[in-house]
Scaffold this motif. Structure first.
Motif, PDB file in Angstrom:
ATOM      1  N   SER A  20       0.845  -1.189   0.000  1.00 58.28           N
ATOM      2  CA  SER A  20       0.000   0.000   0.000  1.00 58.28           C
ATOM      3  C   SER A  20       0.881   1.240   0.000  1.00 58.28           C
ATOM      4  CB  SER A  20      -0.888   0.027   1.252  1.00 58.28           C
ATOM      5  OG  SER A  20      -1.718  -1.103   1.316  1.00 58.28           O
ATOM      6  N   CYS A  21       0.344   2.302  -0.559  1.00 53.42           N
ATOM      7  CA  CYS A  21       1.082   3.559  -0.597  1.00 53.42           C
ATOM      8  C   CYS A  21       0.068   4.693  -0.540  1.00 53.42           C
ATOM      9  CB  CYS A  21       1.924   3.648  -1.857  1.00 53.42           C
ATOM     10  SG  CYS A  21       2.908   5.156  -2.006  1.00 53.42           S
ATOM     11  N   ALA A  22       0.224   5.557   0.452  1.00 52.72           N
ATOM     12  CA  ALA A  22      -0.692   6.677   0.620  1.00 52.72           C
ATOM     13  C   ALA A  22       0.042   7.979   0.359  1.00 52.72           C
ATOM     14  CB  ALA A  22      -1.271   6.670   2.025  1.00 52.72           C
ATOM     15  N   ALA A  23      -0.556   8.823  -0.469  1.00 51.89           N
ATOM     16  CA  ALA A  23       0.054  10.108  -0.825  1.00 51.89           C
ATOM     17  C   ALA A  23      -0.689  11.239  -0.120  1.00 51.89           C
ATOM     18  CB  ALA A  23       0.018  10.308  -2.326  1.00 51.89           C
ATOM     19  N   SER A  24       0.066  12.242   0.261  1.00 53.24           N
ATOM     20  CA  SER A  24      -0.539  13.415   0.888  1.00 53.24           C
ATOM     21  C   SER A  24       0.130  14.669   0.349  1.00 53.24           C
ATOM     22  CB  SER A  24      -0.388  13.338   2.404  1.00 53.24           C
ATOM     23  OG  SER A  24       0.977  13.277   2.763  1.00 53.24           O
ATOM     24  N   THR A  29      -4.679  15.971  -6.547  1.00 52.75           N
ATOM     25  CA  THR A  29      -5.106  14.859  -7.393  1.00 52.75           C
ATOM     26  C   THR A  29      -3.917  14.447  -8.250  1.00 52.75           C
ATOM     27  OG1 THR A  29      -7.391  15.650  -7.476  1.00 52.75           O
ATOM     28  CG2 THR A  29      -6.696  14.075  -9.171  1.00 52.75           C
ATOM     29  N   PHE A  30      -3.437  13.244  -8.051  1.00 55.05           N
ATOM     30  CA  PHE A  30      -2.249  12.765  -8.753  1.00 55.05           C
ATOM     31  C   PHE A  30      -2.643  12.100 -10.064  1.00 55.05           C
ATOM     32  CE2 PHE A  30       0.675  13.804  -5.462  1.00 55.05           C
ATOM     33  CZ  PHE A  30      -0.066  13.713  -4.300  1.00 55.05           C
ATOM     34  N   GLU A  31      -1.901  12.458 -11.106  1.00 54.88           N
ATOM     35  CA  GLU A  31      -2.256  11.951 -12.436  1.00 54.88           C
ATOM     36  C   GLU A  31      -1.974  10.466 -12.589  1.00 54.88           C
ATOM     37  OE1 GLU A  31      -1.327  16.040 -12.214  1.00 54.88           O
ATOM     38  OE2 GLU A  31       0.344  14.776 -12.850  1.00 54.88           O
ATOM     39  N   GLN A  32      -0.908  10.027 -11.950  1.00 55.06           N
ATOM     40  CA  GLN A  32      -0.451   8.661 -12.173  1.00 55.06           C
ATOM     41  C   GLN A  32       0.244   8.153 -10.928  1.00 55.06           C
ATOM     42  OE1 GLN A  32       3.272   7.539 -14.669  1.00 55.06           O
ATOM     43  NE2 GLN A  32       1.591   7.528 -16.146  1.00 55.06           N
ATOM     44  N   TYR A  33       0.098   6.866 -10.687  1.00 54.78           N
ATOM     45  CA  TYR A  33       0.830   6.176  -9.625  1.00 54.78           C
ATOM     46  C   TYR A  33       1.588   5.013 -10.244  1.00 54.78           C
ATOM     47  CZ  TYR A  33      -2.202   8.370  -6.058  1.00 54.78           C
ATOM     48  OH  TYR A  33      -2.878   9.259  -5.252  1.00 54.78           O
ATOM     49  N   GLY A  34       2.646   4.624  -9.544  1.00 55.12           N
ATOM     50  CA  GLY A  34       3.375   3.458 -10.030  1.00 55.12           C
ATOM     51  C   GLY A  34       4.219   2.833  -8.948  1.00 55.12           C
ATOM     52  N   SER A  52      -4.764   8.080 -14.025  1.00 53.52           N
ATOM     53  CA  SER A  52      -5.914   8.640 -13.324  1.00 53.52           C
ATOM     54  C   SER A  52      -7.214   8.010 -13.802  1.00 53.52           C
ATOM     55  CB  SER A  52      -5.957  10.157 -13.527  1.00 53.52           C
ATOM     56  OG  SER A  52      -6.000  10.466 -14.915  1.00 53.52           O
ATOM     57  N   GLY A  53      -7.227   7.535 -15.038  1.00 53.39           N
ATOM     58  CA  GLY A  53      -8.417   6.883 -15.573  1.00 53.39           C
ATOM     59  C   GLY A  53      -8.514   5.408 -15.251  1.00 53.39           C
ATOM     60  N   GLU A  71      -7.131   4.088  -5.200  1.00 52.51           N
ATOM     61  CA  GLU A  71      -8.337   4.531  -4.519  1.00 52.51           C
ATOM     62  C   GLU A  71      -8.238   6.050  -4.424  1.00 52.51           C
ATOM     63  OE1 GLU A  71     -10.930   3.227  -0.567  1.00 52.51           O
ATOM     64  OE2 GLU A  71      -8.894   2.494  -0.858  1.00 52.51           O
ATOM     65  N   ASN A  72      -8.881   6.716  -5.365  1.00 50.31           N
ATOM     66  CA  ASN A  72      -8.675   8.154  -5.488  1.00 50.31           C
ATOM     67  C   ASN A  72      -9.048   8.971  -4.261  1.00 50.31           C
ATOM     68  OD1 ASN A  72      -7.562   7.959  -8.050  1.00 50.31           O
ATOM     69  ND2 ASN A  72      -9.535   8.092  -9.073  1.00 50.31           N
ATOM     70  N   PRO A  73     -10.197   8.693  -3.618  1.00 54.61           N
ATOM     71  CA  PRO A  73     -10.536   9.527  -2.460  1.00 54.61           C
ATOM     72  C   PRO A  73      -9.484   9.472  -1.351  1.00 54.61           C
ATOM     73  CG  PRO A  73     -12.436   8.295  -3.199  1.00 54.61           C
ATOM     74  CD  PRO A  73     -11.254   7.728  -3.918  1.00 54.61           C
ATOM     75  N   LYS A  74      -8.763   8.365  -1.294  1.00 58.57           N
ATOM     76  CA  LYS A  74      -7.746   8.219  -0.253  1.00 58.57           C
ATOM     77  C   LYS A  74      -6.349   8.521  -0.771  1.00 58.57           C
ATOM     78  CE  LYS A  74     -10.199   4.738   2.505  1.00 58.57           C
ATOM     79  NZ  LYS A  74     -10.085   3.401   3.140  1.00 58.57           N
ATOM     80  N   ASN A  75      -6.248   8.913  -2.059  1.00 59.59           N
ATOM     81  CA  ASN A  75      -4.926   9.144  -2.643  1.00 59.59           C
ATOM     82  C   ASN A  75      -3.999   7.963  -2.382  1.00 59.59           C
ATOM     83  OD1 ASN A  75      -5.473  11.565  -3.849  1.00 59.59           O
ATOM     84  ND2 ASN A  75      -4.172  12.803  -2.553  1.00 59.59           N
ATOM     85  N   SER A  76      -4.519   6.774  -2.617  1.00 58.02           N
ATOM     86  CA  SER A  76      -3.753   5.571  -2.317  1.00 58.02           C
ATOM     87  C   SER A  76      -3.623   4.674  -3.544  1.00 58.02           C
ATOM     88  CB  SER A  76      -4.422   4.780  -1.196  1.00 58.02           C
ATOM     89  OG  SER A  76      -4.382   5.500   0.018  1.00 58.02           O
ATOM     90  N   VAL A  77      -2.529   3.965  -3.561  1.00 58.76           N
ATOM     91  CA  VAL A  77      -2.285   2.984  -4.612  1.00 58.76           C
ATOM     92  C   VAL A  77      -1.856   1.686  -3.939  1.00 58.76           C
ATOM     93  CG1 VAL A  77       0.123   3.742  -4.918  1.00 58.76           C
ATOM     94  CG2 VAL A  77      -1.052   2.528  -6.771  1.00 58.76           C
TER      95      VAL A  77
END
Length: 114
Positions: A20-24, A29-34, A52-53, A71-77
């Motif tokens: 898991s990875c949580a961004a703050s 709104t982050f365009e991309q995660y990896g 993002s899509g 999980e966009n609302p949590k800014n998590s990947v």
């Protein structure tokens, strides 16, 4: 921007782990995660990316075994890793892209024993 990764550990071959990875801050709104990984003595390898899509892409070495999700609302990947192999052993790093700049988490160790 800060990213906090978690979920690494020691697992036997064939087992599963979920990173898991949580961004703050949550206001962004982050365009991309990896996820990248780096094994000792080896180059850093891009493991999976999700836009993002929700479009996901994977390294050939993990296709069919790993699943990236966000999980966009949590800014998590997340990175669900199944059928793990000893060659998956590495430090895994998450990143989030914002205005074409990558921000990195601290890395989490994944060790797969044979």
């Amino acid at each position: 921007v800060q990213l906090q990764a978690s979920g690494g550990g020691l697992v036997q071959a064939g087992g599963s782990l979920r990173l898991s990875c949580a961004a703050s801050p949550s206001t962004l709104t982050f365009e991309q995660y990896g996820w990248y990984r780096q094994a000792p003595g080896k180059q850093r390898e891009l493991v999976a990316v999700i836009t993002s899509g929700g479009f996901a892409s994977y390294a050939d070495s993990v296709k069919g075994r790993f699943t990236i999700s966000r999980e966009n609302p949590k800014n998590s990947v997340y990175l669900q890793m199944n059928s793990l192999k000893p060659e998956d052993t590495a430090v895994y790093y998450c990143y989030a892209e914002w205005f074409q700049r990558h921000y990195w988490g601290q890395g989490t160790q994944v060790t797969v024993s044979s």
